[in-house]
Design an enzyme around this catalytic site. Structure first.
Site, PDB file in Angstrom:
ATOM      1  N   GLU A 101       0.807  -1.228   0.000  1.00 43.65           N
ATOM      2  CA  GLU A 101       0.000   0.000   0.000  1.00 43.65           C
ATOM      3  C   GLU A 101       0.836   1.271   0.000  1.00 43.65           C
ATOM      4  OE1 GLU A 101      -3.742   2.045   2.491  1.00 43.65           O
ATOM      5  OE2 GLU A 101      -2.979   0.056   3.045  1.00 43.65           O
ATOM      6  N   LYS A 147      -8.669  -0.969   1.052  1.00 43.83           N
ATOM      7  CA  LYS A 147      -9.707  -1.501   1.935  1.00 43.83           C
ATOM      8  C   LYS A 147     -10.462  -2.543   1.136  1.00 43.83           C
ATOM      9  CE  LYS A 147      -9.703  -0.349   6.112  1.00 43.83           C
ATOM     10  NZ  LYS A 147      -8.328  -0.843   6.116  1.00 43.83           N
TER      11      LYS A 147
END
Length: 423
Positions: free
Chosen positions: A223, A239
């Site tokens: 990420e 997410k």
């Protein structure tokens, strides 16, 4: 500066370079693993320095330190989750077996930067190539770490998820990223060897190895937190997670399931809205955009749902301004952010340290790149304390057992590399 064609270097040059670099008191290695990523992954960069007395330890010290960087020299650093306490009226009273500095940056004495066909050596380069090529790569046995102990036993975790659902029902938060620590004590391991094993088992576009004296971070993060390219700033919250399928058909079914999972989409959208609001605090009016929502990307073990938020920064905004507006990353807190962080302190029982913090680098012109520290091991060589943390986003629709299973899915690669099980 020295430029060397990659064809003139042995295939194991990167491993030798990292083992050489890890002998310094300060070492930072950023690795993209040749993975494609929207807006690009980390640069492949390795930087070292001896101990230094002028390192900034807070955001208030960081701006002047960055302004003094010599031309062309990157600032390499780590930002712990506890920097939140400098940004908001928060505290971290929970125990920690790690005790990283709240923030630490260093100016490299020597750094190596890889390109597609060559490598550049910068700074103090005398004898460096010779030393790296002469560095031995010991054949070490696979780690055999004793069982990792949960800081929050499973029944307590399941109860915490139910309590968070009650908080959501009462309007305290919309979503909370609840994390848990697994740890072992008096562990002797070779940080470079374990990082190379982790990187091979779980290659990621924002991987990294960071040493600060006796503290080590071994990171396999997928990420991006923040990147700046000229006046543009980009954030890409993750997410939504589901395991990869064992066959192409099963894998496509898993991808389709994640794409249409209403809970995962709702989690992702809430964090995208939070990131949009955060960036709007330092962006030129009307420039915050979401060029990709609910993008699905495959990694070795999981599919991830990744969205991209970008904006044009105000001319006066620098890294410190952007961090004050956006840190910690919403994907690791929940929303609204301040109340979420208060509840995190209440439920988790341990400090996060570099987990859900960031490592990255800043160039003197102002461009920067920072990841989200997840899928990572934290290790103190002086005490033998070994730790990793995993979490998931809790919403009112969360099923406690399913959230626990998601945590263990995210821990799978780390446990496999360590040869460990959860006690």
């Amino acid at each position: 500066m020295l430029t060397i064609p990659l064809t003139e270097l042995p295939p194991d040059f990167r491993a030798r370079a990292l083992r050489w670099a890890a002998g310094f008191a300060q070492c930072a290695y950023y690795e993209h693993n040749d993975l494609a990523y929207p807006a690009g992954p980390f640069d492949r960069l390795l930087a070292v320095a001896p101990a230094s007395a002028d390192a900034p330890r807070s955001l208030s010290e960081l701006r002047a330190w960055l302004a003094a960087l010599p031309a062309g020299v990157p600032g390499c650093g780590c930002i712990s989750y506890e920097v939140k306490n400098e940004i908001e009226a928060l505290q971290s009273a929970n125990a920690s077996g790690l005790m990283w500095p709240q923030l630490h940056f260093f100016r490299p004495q020597t750094w190596l930067r890889w390109h597609s066909e060559s490598i550049e050596l910068h700074g103090d380069t005398a004898g460096v190539l010779k030393d790296i090529l002469a560095t031995a790569l010991p054949a070490l046995p696979a780690p055999a770490v004793p069982a990792m102990r949960p800081r929050m036993p499973k029944p307590d975790y399941l109860r915490a998820v139910e309590d968070v659902r009650e908080d959501i029902l009462n309007g305290e938060v919309y979503e909370l990223n609840l994390c848990q620590e697994f740890y072992a004590e008096n562990v002797a391991l070779d940080p470079v060897d374990v990082f190379l094993r982790l990187n091979a088992a779980s290659p990621a576009p924002f991987a990294g190895f960071f040493r600060h004296h006796d503290h080590f971070l071994l990171c396999a993060s997928p990420e991006r937190f923040l990147a700046r390219r000229g006046s543009a700033v980009i954030s890409q919250p993750i997410k939504g997670t589901i395991r990869r399928g064992n066959t192409p058909t099963d894998d496509e079914l898993q991808r389709h399931t994640l794409l249409h999972d209403e809970k995962e989409r709702a989690e992702n959208l809430m964090i995208v809205d939070l990131v949009r609001n955060d960036l709007a605090r330092v962006a030129q009016t009307g420039t915050v955009q979401v060029p990709e929502l609910f993008g699905l990307y495959p990694f070795r073990h999981v599919w991830q749902m990744i969205s991209t938020v970008q904006a044009e920064l105000r001319p006066e905004a620098d890294l410190v301004d952007v961090l004050r507006a956006t840190f910690p990353m919403g994907s690791m807190t929940g929303a609204p952010k301040i109340r979420a962080m208060q509840l995190i302190e209440h439920y988790e029982g341990t400090r996060r340290g570099l987990y859900s913090g960031s490592i990255g680098y800043v160039w003197p012109g102002g461009d920067f790149e920072f990841n989200v520290v997840i899928r990572s091991l934290q290790y103190r060589q002086d005490t033998g304390y070994l730790s990793f943390q995993v979490g998931s986003a809790i919403t009112y629709d969360s099923v406690p057992e399913r959230e626990y299973e998601e945590c263990l899915l995210k821990a799978r690669a780390i446990l496999d590399v360590l040869g460990a099980v959860v006690e």
